[in-house]
Design a protein around this motif. Structure first.
Motif, PDB file in Angstrom:
ATOM      1  N   SER A  55       2.394   3.124  10.487  1.00 28.45           N
ATOM      2  CA  SER A  55       3.442   4.450  10.519  1.00 28.45           C
ATOM      3  C   SER A  55       2.949   5.548  11.546  1.00 28.45           C
ATOM      4  CB  SER A  55       3.602   4.895   9.169  1.00 28.45           C
ATOM      5  OG  SER A  55       2.328   5.489   8.661  1.00 28.45           O
TER       6      SER A  55
ATOM      7  N   GLY B 251      11.678  -0.174  10.915  1.00 30.89           N
ATOM      8  CA  GLY B 251      12.125   0.758   9.899  1.00 30.89           C
ATOM      9  C   GLY B 251      13.086   0.643   8.797  1.00 30.89           C
TER      10      GLY B 251
ATOM     11  N   ASN C 225      11.719   1.164   5.738  1.00 27.27           N
ATOM     12  CA  ASN C 225      11.733   2.312   5.079  1.00 27.27           C
ATOM     13  C   ASN C 225      13.074   2.551   4.307  1.00 27.27           C
ATOM     14  OD1 ASN C 225      10.117   3.439   7.782  1.00 27.27           O
ATOM     15  ND2 ASN C 225       9.406   4.194   5.830  1.00 27.27           N
ATOM     16  N   ARG C 226      14.300   1.894   5.114  1.00 30.96           N
ATOM     17  CA  ARG C 226      15.603   2.124   4.679  1.00 30.96           C
ATOM     18  C   ARG C 226      16.016   1.238   3.321  1.00 30.96           C
ATOM     19  NH1 ARG C 226      15.832   2.050  10.081  1.00 30.96           N
ATOM     20  NH2 ARG C 226      17.054  -0.016  10.094  1.00 30.96           N
TER      21      ARG C 226
ATOM     22  N   ASP D 184       9.367   1.237  -2.765  1.00 31.72           N
ATOM     23  CA  ASP D 184       9.985   2.125  -2.341  1.00 31.72           C
ATOM     24  C   ASP D 184       8.953   3.306  -2.274  1.00 31.72           C
ATOM     25  OD1 ASP D 184      12.005   3.637  -1.291  1.00 31.72           O
ATOM     26  OD2 ASP D 184      12.750   4.387  -3.387  1.00 31.72           O
TER      27      ASP D 184
ATOM     28  N   PRO E 194      13.635  -1.263   1.358  1.00 32.06           N
ATOM     29  CA  PRO E 194      12.492  -1.918   1.078  1.00 32.06           C
ATOM     30  C   PRO E 194      12.680  -3.199   0.293  1.00 32.06           C
ATOM     31  CG  PRO E 194      12.726  -0.123  -0.017  1.00 32.06           C
ATOM     32  CD  PRO E 194      13.934   0.008   0.664  1.00 32.06           C
TER      33      PRO E 194
ATOM     34  N   GLY F 118       5.437   7.069   5.219  1.00 28.84           N
ATOM     35  CA  GLY F 118       6.288   7.784   6.340  1.00 28.84           C
ATOM     36  C   GLY F 118       6.837   6.646   6.983  1.00 28.84           C
ATOM     37  N   ASP F 119       7.478   7.047   8.323  1.00 31.08           N
ATOM     38  CA  ASP F 119       8.371   6.295   9.171  1.00 31.08           C
ATOM     39  C   ASP F 119       7.563   5.078   9.729  1.00 31.08           C
ATOM     40  OD1 ASP F 119      10.407   7.898   8.721  1.00 31.08           O
ATOM     41  OD2 ASP F 119       9.992   9.243  10.729  1.00 31.08           O
ATOM     42  N   ILE F 120       7.703   3.821   9.167  1.00 35.22           N
ATOM     43  CA  ILE F 120       7.134   2.642   9.807  1.00 35.22           C
ATOM     44  C   ILE F 120       7.551   2.408  11.357  1.00 35.22           C
ATOM     45  CG2 ILE F 120       6.862   0.230   9.230  1.00 35.22           C
ATOM     46  CD1 ILE F 120       7.088   1.135   6.336  1.00 35.22           C
TER      47      ILE F 120
ATOM     48  N   GLN G 198       6.596   2.651   0.785  1.00 32.68           N
ATOM     49  CA  GLN G 198       7.231   3.166   2.027  1.00 32.68           C
ATOM     50  C   GLN G 198       7.394   4.601   2.269  1.00 32.68           C
ATOM     51  OE1 GLN G 198      10.333   4.496   3.166  1.00 32.68           O
ATOM     52  NE2 GLN G 198      11.005   4.613   1.121  1.00 32.68           N
ATOM     53  N   ASP G 199       7.662   5.091   1.102  1.00 28.08           N
ATOM     54  CA  ASP G 199       7.617   6.793   1.058  1.00 28.08           C
ATOM     55  C   ASP G 199       6.772   7.374   1.315  1.00 28.08           C
ATOM     56  OD1 ASP G 199       9.588   9.223   0.506  1.00 28.08           O
ATOM     57  OD2 ASP G 199       8.079   9.324  -0.981  1.00 28.08           O
TER      58      ASP G 199
END
Length: 133
Positions: free
Chosen positions: A66, A93, A96-97, A34, A99, A41-43, A37-38
């Motif tokens: 990303s 994504g 991101n949502r 997490d 992981p 940013g938006d992958i 991915q944070d």
């Protein structure tokens, strides 16, 4: 970006310093934490290996792209790729949502299960992230 106390870091997984995780029980899925991915940013794209590829610990096996950058992925264990998360082709994504759920990257048949002992548990990884964030 999330505050540190908002990060989800499941204790049952094993983590590498490069922020990849691996499930200690079969199927041995590999993904990114997490925290990772944070930070990315938006992958927007996931480049992953093909089924059958052999990996060694520390070997680059793909990348996540990303809006911010491209980040290499390194294998936390040695083994053979037995599955690739094809859902990421249409929806990268997911990393991101979710992981640790639908956003996993690959499944590996371990060549040396003892390598799991060289990885961090959730508590140790959390301390690693805090110390290096």
């Amino acid at each position: 970006m999330k505050d540190f106390d908002e990060l989800v870091l499941p204790g049952e997984l094993r983590y590498a310093k490069d922020h990849e995780w691996v499930s200690p029980t079969a199927p041995h899925r590999i993904g990114v934490s997490d925290f990772a991915q944070d930070q990315l940013g938006d992958i927007t794209f996931a480049e992953l290996p093909t089924v059958g590829k052999s990996l060694t610990v520390g070997e680059e096996f793909g990348s996540l792209e990303s809006i911010k950058s491209v980040s290499s992925l390194y294998s936390p264990v040695s083994g053979k790729v037995v599955a690739v998360n094809s859902a990421l082709e249409d929806d990268p994504g997911l990393v991101n949502r979710e992981p640790y759920a639908d956003g996993w990257l690959i499944e590996v048949e371990l060549a040396n299960p003892g390598e799991l002992d060289n990885l961090m548990d959730g508590e140790t990884y959390q301390a690693h992230v805090k110390a290096n964030a």
